[in-house]
Design an enzyme around this catalytic site. Structure first.
Site, PDB file in Angstrom:
ATOM      1  N   LYS A   1      -2.298  -2.768  -1.344  1.00  0.00           N
ATOM      2  CA  LYS A   1      -2.461  -3.848  -0.369  1.00  0.00           C
ATOM      3  C   LYS A   1      -3.929  -4.181  -0.181  1.00  0.00           C
ATOM      4  O   LYS A   1      -4.315  -5.359  -0.109  1.00  0.00           O
ATOM      5  CB  LYS A   1      -1.830  -3.441   0.965  1.00  0.00           C
ATOM      6  CG  LYS A   1      -0.338  -3.204   0.894  1.00  0.00           C
ATOM      7  CD  LYS A   1       0.168  -2.437   2.113  1.00  0.00           C
ATOM      8  CE  LYS A   1       1.577  -1.912   1.881  1.00  0.00           C
ATOM      9  NZ  LYS A   1       2.002  -0.952   2.905  1.00  0.00           N
TER      10      LYS A   1
ATOM     11  N   HIS B   1       9.037  11.781  -3.648  1.00  0.00           N
ATOM     12  CA  HIS B   1       7.786  11.219  -3.128  1.00  0.00           C
ATOM     13  C   HIS B   1       6.725  12.268  -2.835  1.00  0.00           C
ATOM     14  O   HIS B   1       5.725  11.944  -2.206  1.00  0.00           O
ATOM     15  CB  HIS B   1       8.060  10.432  -1.840  1.00  0.00           C
ATOM     16  CG  HIS B   1       8.747   9.120  -2.041  1.00  0.00           C
ATOM     17  ND1 HIS B   1       8.077   7.952  -2.323  1.00  0.00           N
ATOM     18  CD2 HIS B   1      10.059   8.790  -2.032  1.00  0.00           C
ATOM     19  CE1 HIS B   1       8.935   6.961  -2.447  1.00  0.00           C
ATOM     20  NE2 HIS B   1      10.160   7.441  -2.270  1.00  0.00           N
TER      21      HIS B   1
ATOM     22  N   THR C   1       0.607   3.095  -1.420  1.00  0.00           N
ATOM     23  CA  THR C   1       0.828   1.654  -1.493  1.00  0.00           C
ATOM     24  C   THR C   1      -0.235   0.915  -0.683  1.00  0.00           C
ATOM     25  O   THR C   1      -0.513  -0.245  -0.960  1.00  0.00           O
ATOM     26  CB  THR C   1       2.221   1.271  -0.970  1.00  0.00           C
ATOM     27  OG1 THR C   1       2.437   1.877   0.320  1.00  0.00           O
ATOM     28  CG2 THR C   1       3.307   1.745  -1.932  1.00  0.00           C
TER      29      THR C   1
ATOM     30  N   LYS D   1      -4.573  14.001   3.321  1.00  0.00           N
ATOM     31  CA  LYS D   1      -5.109  12.648   3.201  1.00  0.00           C
ATOM     32  C   LYS D   1      -6.598  12.602   3.532  1.00  0.00           C
ATOM     33  O   LYS D   1      -7.265  11.597   3.298  1.00  0.00           O
ATOM     34  CB  LYS D   1      -4.311  11.683   4.077  1.00  0.00           C
ATOM     35  CG  LYS D   1      -2.868  11.519   3.568  1.00  0.00           C
ATOM     36  CD  LYS D   1      -2.091  10.506   4.361  1.00  0.00           C
ATOM     37  CE  LYS D   1      -0.655  10.367   3.867  1.00  0.00           C
ATOM     38  NZ  LYS D   1      -0.548   9.738   2.555  1.00  0.00           N
TER      39      LYS D   1
ATOM     40  N   LYS E   1      -3.858   5.526   7.442  1.00  0.00           N
ATOM     41  CA  LYS E   1      -2.813   6.372   6.874  1.00  0.00           C
ATOM     42  C   LYS E   1      -2.284   7.288   7.968  1.00  0.00           C
ATOM     43  O   LYS E   1      -2.957   7.505   8.982  1.00  0.00           O
ATOM     44  CB  LYS E   1      -3.362   7.254   5.750  1.00  0.00           C
ATOM     45  CG  LYS E   1      -3.835   6.513   4.506  1.00  0.00           C
ATOM     46  CD  LYS E   1      -4.396   7.486   3.475  1.00  0.00           C
ATOM     47  CE  LYS E   1      -4.839   6.748   2.218  1.00  0.00           C
ATOM     48  NZ  LYS E   1      -3.704   6.176   1.489  1.00  0.00           N
ATOM     49  N   ARG E   2      -1.107   7.859   7.714  1.00  0.00           N
ATOM     50  CA  ARG E   2      -0.653   8.959   8.558  1.00  0.00           C
ATOM     51  C   ARG E   2      -1.735  10.043   8.563  1.00  0.00           C
ATOM     52  O   ARG E   2      -2.319  10.356   7.532  1.00  0.00           O
ATOM     53  CB  ARG E   2       0.649   9.502   7.973  1.00  0.00           C
ATOM     54  CG  ARG E   2       1.290  10.640   8.703  1.00  0.00           C
ATOM     55  CD  ARG E   2       2.714  10.830   8.190  1.00  0.00           C
ATOM     56  NE  ARG E   2       2.785  10.815   6.719  1.00  0.00           N
ATOM     57  CZ  ARG E   2       2.743  11.918   5.973  1.00  0.00           C
ATOM     58  NH1 ARG E   2       2.621  13.099   6.530  1.00  0.00           N
ATOM     59  NH2 ARG E   2       2.847  11.838   4.663  1.00  0.00           N
TER      60      ARG E   2
END
Length: 842
Positions: A691, A384, A687, A585, A579-580
């Site tokens: 969504k 991942h 993901t 990110k 998100k984390r």
């Protein structure tokens, strides 16, 4: 006795892949006799449980009663599913899957169970008669704190698809009492508190008191007279199983998440009698520590040791359970690899090959060659991440201390692997050093370490990434040497999400709208969303979609007002990043744009601004100081912007604390714009992007991860793509990247950085964000400075489109129409075909 092939998972996958769209439902379908019996059984069980409440039909009592009533039906379906799977026989085309993951982010269970069992209407009627609502009841259920982010939510989606596709399977995880942590914001700073989600004894769990296994730590390895090696652990902890049942929505099948809880031997009685209570309870404390927290802080030696013990505990209990079940069904271990698949969700359970070898060799007396053949048949691995630092390694000395027999087995696996490598690539000692399971600690690295990803790679018959670009980069970068050795092992399986949770339940109004236009066949086969594409330009449909979106935004606005006291404009563009919190990110890039926009509004408040509400949610790891600094900056910037009367409703910034699955179910349906802005080449898949797209949010994102495949599915013109691509990122770093040049050449960016440095958002405190600014100006590992200009320019294009409501609705509908390939049902069907089927072993 073999079950008919039509009952196999492979057949189920084929049936569901070819489902035709059914016409829209014109009137309710009469209940079948089976459904009527289920409703009657539910009502009887519900009334029985509710009658035992000391406080009457309160929402909390109703939650417990409804959960127990659903659980009784699910338990019967569980027993039926297990009996059916046990009869599948050796010739079944699909092996039973054992999915090992440190995380399963399940969210609330009652709404999913009610939907799957078609019990929403009966319960609503009961609750109305008692003077309460289903919403009041559902709000009382805590989220199961068994995960942290996308990895755990993916695993939860997979369990849903295991049931839907009738796949013989078990998910295996740990029963954390406190999960990661509950995020609390105090004066803009993240504080961590225990999230005691099990305090009310979750009614969903089925304790399996008869399913217990011993897991050892420490001790020594002895050799008997015949040369057989035997591990004598110094400490033994017992693993007890708790089952969480996940139902299918279109059949009576269920899947199982089996969670392990550590328990210890009774207290040491002599120390207790002597008054040394701490020594008397030592083993209980050590066992309880395994259950407390997901990902204990590994900045200390004790934290690192606890994390390794958690991983070993998960792996050992799960594999012992697998072997016991297999022996009950077949009576021999010789066919274990042909009838069982063991799937490693990232490197956390990568100890599995060594533990399986130990069990087969030491506990069941198999020879090395047969044990290794079985292990290689059974094990597969999903990676991942592309970040080398995220691939777990453990000090050899820690293995020697905690897992001495496993270390011996790893050494032997490595010895045989390197001998084979020498025959294939004679004299290439550099290659051997790079791929060895043991990092010898050269080049200034210090101590010798066990490379867990290497163990997973060597032992697996299949290895995959989770998006096309990720899988391509995986074999070009971090696993290039292994791909050279075994090119046939590597493949791609792009992630997906379950439409049951993320569209049907999270967004019922949109689901009804889709039913009315394209029929309800998409609920079984998400590919049928493609039938929406020719209708996307229909103005009436666009207006209906916007009305659904506005109602969802009103609900989220009410939540924000209730939780934070902030009033937001529901007609503004809801720009969302959940998100984390992590530097790659790039929540910080989002904040830089917000500051730039704020400064521009202050300069010209009377311009024709498109109102925007920027919403961020996510947790920063407790020891990750830079991420926690980003959280604090978000609150500081929000405080200034939201209180500035010259800005008003033109711009708001909201940070929603304690992000969870349940919170996501409120946020995602309300989103207009989905922020997927990680540096190209760093986001494996994503993901959340799927969504959001499924719920009619338009994506602004980099050309990375599954963003690429989403763009290709819906048409790249329907996504706002910006920034450097992965090859350009690599090239600019190779040539020598100086972020200060971008700041000096962009007055808008320089003004933003200067404002942060000058303490504009920190009450004049110029030191608060010095480390953050220095990181941007001198390192900027994730190239925020290089991508800023294009990001801001692309946000201007977002404004222009949002101002044209019909055009925005068409774009959003085309996003929904393109989401068909991103169901977790499709993902699991690919795993079945390529990894978990018997034919995949050939």
């Amino acid at each position: 006795m073999n079950t008919p092939t039509t009952k196999s998972a492979a057949s189920a996958v084929a049936r569901k892949s070819s489902t035709k769209a059914s016409p829209a439902m014109k009137k309710p379908t009469p209940l079948s006799a089976e459904d009527q019996a289920l409703h009657a059984a539910f009502e009887t069980a519900y009334e029985r449980e509710l009658s035992q409440s000391s406080h009457g039909p309160t929402p909390q009592a109703a939650l417990h009663a409804a959960a127990v009533a659903c659980r009784e039906t699910l338990a019967r379906r569980w027993a039926s599913t297990q009996a059916e799977d046990a009869q599948r026989g050796e010739k079944a085309p699909v092996r039973r899957v054992h999915y090992l993951s440190m995380e399963f982010l399940m969210g609330r269970a009652l709404s999913n169970a009610l939907a799957a069992l078609k019990l929403v209407d009966p319960l609503q009627a009961k609750l109305a008669a008692q003077g309460t609502t289903l919403g009041d009841v559902l709000e009382r259920e805590p989220d199961a704190a068994l995960g942290n982010g996308g990895l755990g939510r993916l695993a939860a989606c997979f369990l849903d698809s295991f049931a839907e596709l009738e796949l013989p399977s078990f998910g295996y995880g740990l029963r954390y009492r406190y999960g990661t942590f509950a995020q609390v914001i105090q004066q803009g700073r993240q504080q961590e508190q225990p999230d005691d989600w099990t305090r009310d004894a979750p009614a969903w769990e089925l304790p399996r008191h008869d399913v217990r296994f011993h897991v050892g730590f420490g001790g020594r390895v002895e050799v008997d007279a015949s040369g057989v090696r035997r591990w004598l652990p110094a400490d033994e902890i017992e693993a007890q199983a708790f089952d969480f049942i996940v139902p299918a929505h279109h059949s009576d099948r269920v899947s199982t998440l089996r969670q392990w809880q550590a328990t210890a031997a009774p207290i040491a009685f002599k120390p207790f009698c002597e008054g040394d209570y701490a020594r008397a309870a030592r083993h209980q404390v050590l066992a309880d520590a395994l259950n407390w927290v997901l990902y204990p802080d590994d900045s200390t030696e004790a934290g690192r040791e606890l994390r390794l013990k958690q991983e070993a505990f998960l792996v050992s209990a799960s594999l012992q359970d697998l072997i016991a079940r297999h022996l009950r069904e077949f009576g021999t271990l010789h066919n274990l690899g042909k009838t069982n698949a063991i799937h490693l969700n990232d490197t956390h359970p990568a100890l599995a090959p060594a533990e399986l070898m130990r069990l087969l060799l030491d506990e069941h007396g198999l020879g090395w060659d047969e044990a290794w053949k079985i292990t290689r048949q059974a094990v597969a691995y999903t990676n991942h991440t592309l970040m080398p630092e995220a691939l777990e390694t453990w000090p050899v000395r820690m293995f020697e201390q905690l897992l001495p027999r496993h270390l011996e087995i790893i050494y032997e696996i490595n010895h045989r692997f390197l001998e084979e490598l020498q025959q294939r690539f004679p004299g290439d000692h550099a290659l051997a050093a790079r791929v060895s399971l043991i990092d010898e600690g050269g080049h200034g690295h210090g101590e010798r370490r066990v490379r867990m990803a290497s163990l997973a790679l060597v032992a697996s018959h299949r290895v995959n990434g989770v998006a096309a670009l990720h899988s391509e980069l995986m074999v070009q970068t971090i696993f290039a040497d292994y791909a050279r050795i075994w090119p046939e092992r590597f493949h791609n399986v792009t992630n997906g999400v379950t439409p049951r949770r993320w569209l049907q339940q999270a967004n019922p109004a949109l689901s009804r709208l889709l039913d009315s236009r394209i029929g309800d066949g998409w609920r079984k086969n998400l590919a049928q969303l493609g039938e929406l594409a020719p209708l996307a330009a229909n103005r009436e449909l666009g207006e209906e979609f916007l009305a659904v979106k506005r109602a969802n935004k009103e609900r989220l606005a009410a939540l924000i007002r209730r939780e934070l006291g902030i009033t937001v404009n529901v007609d503004s563009l809801f720009d969302i990043q959940i998100k984390r919190i992590h530097e790659y990110k790039r929540q910080l890039l989002n904040l830089l744009h917000v500051i730039s926009r704020y400064q521009a509004i202050r300069d010209n408040p009377d311009a024709n601004w498109v109102p925007r509400t920027v919403i961020i949610a996510g947790k920063a790891a407790s020891a990750y100081q830079m991420a926690k600094s980003i959280v604090r900056l978000a609150h500081d910037v929000a405080r200034v912007i939201n209180s500035d009367p010259r800005v008003g409703d033109k711009l708001k910034l909201v940070f929603l604390p304690n992000y969870s699955v349940t919170l996501a179910e409120s946020i995602i349906p309300a989103a207009d714009l989905s922020e997927q802005i990680s540096t190209a080449g760093t986001e494996a898949s994503g993901t959340g992007n799927m969504k959001f797209g499924m719920n009619g949010a338009v994506t602004i994102g980099t050309w990375d991860g599954a963003n690429i495949e989403m763009a290709e599915a819906m048409g790249v013109e329907n996504m706002f793509v910006f920034g450097l691509r992965a090859d350009a990122v690599a090239k600019i770093k190779q040539l020598g990247y100086d972020p200060r040049l971008y700041v000096e050449e962009n007055r808008q960016l320089k003004r933003v950085i200067d404002a942060i440095s000058a303490g504009v958002f920190s009450n004049g405190d110029t030191e608060r964000y010095r480390a953050l600014v220095d990181s941007l100006l001198h390192r900027d590992v994730y190239l925020l400075m290089a991508d800023f200009a294009d990001y801001v320019a692309t946000q201007a294009k977002v404004d222009a489109l949002f101002a044209d409501r019909a055009a925005w609705a068409e774009r959003a509908l085309r996003n929904i129409a393109g989401m068909g390939p991103f169901s977790s049902d499709r993902t699991i069907a690919e795993y079945v075909d390529r990894v978990w089927s018997v034919k995949s072993l050939n």
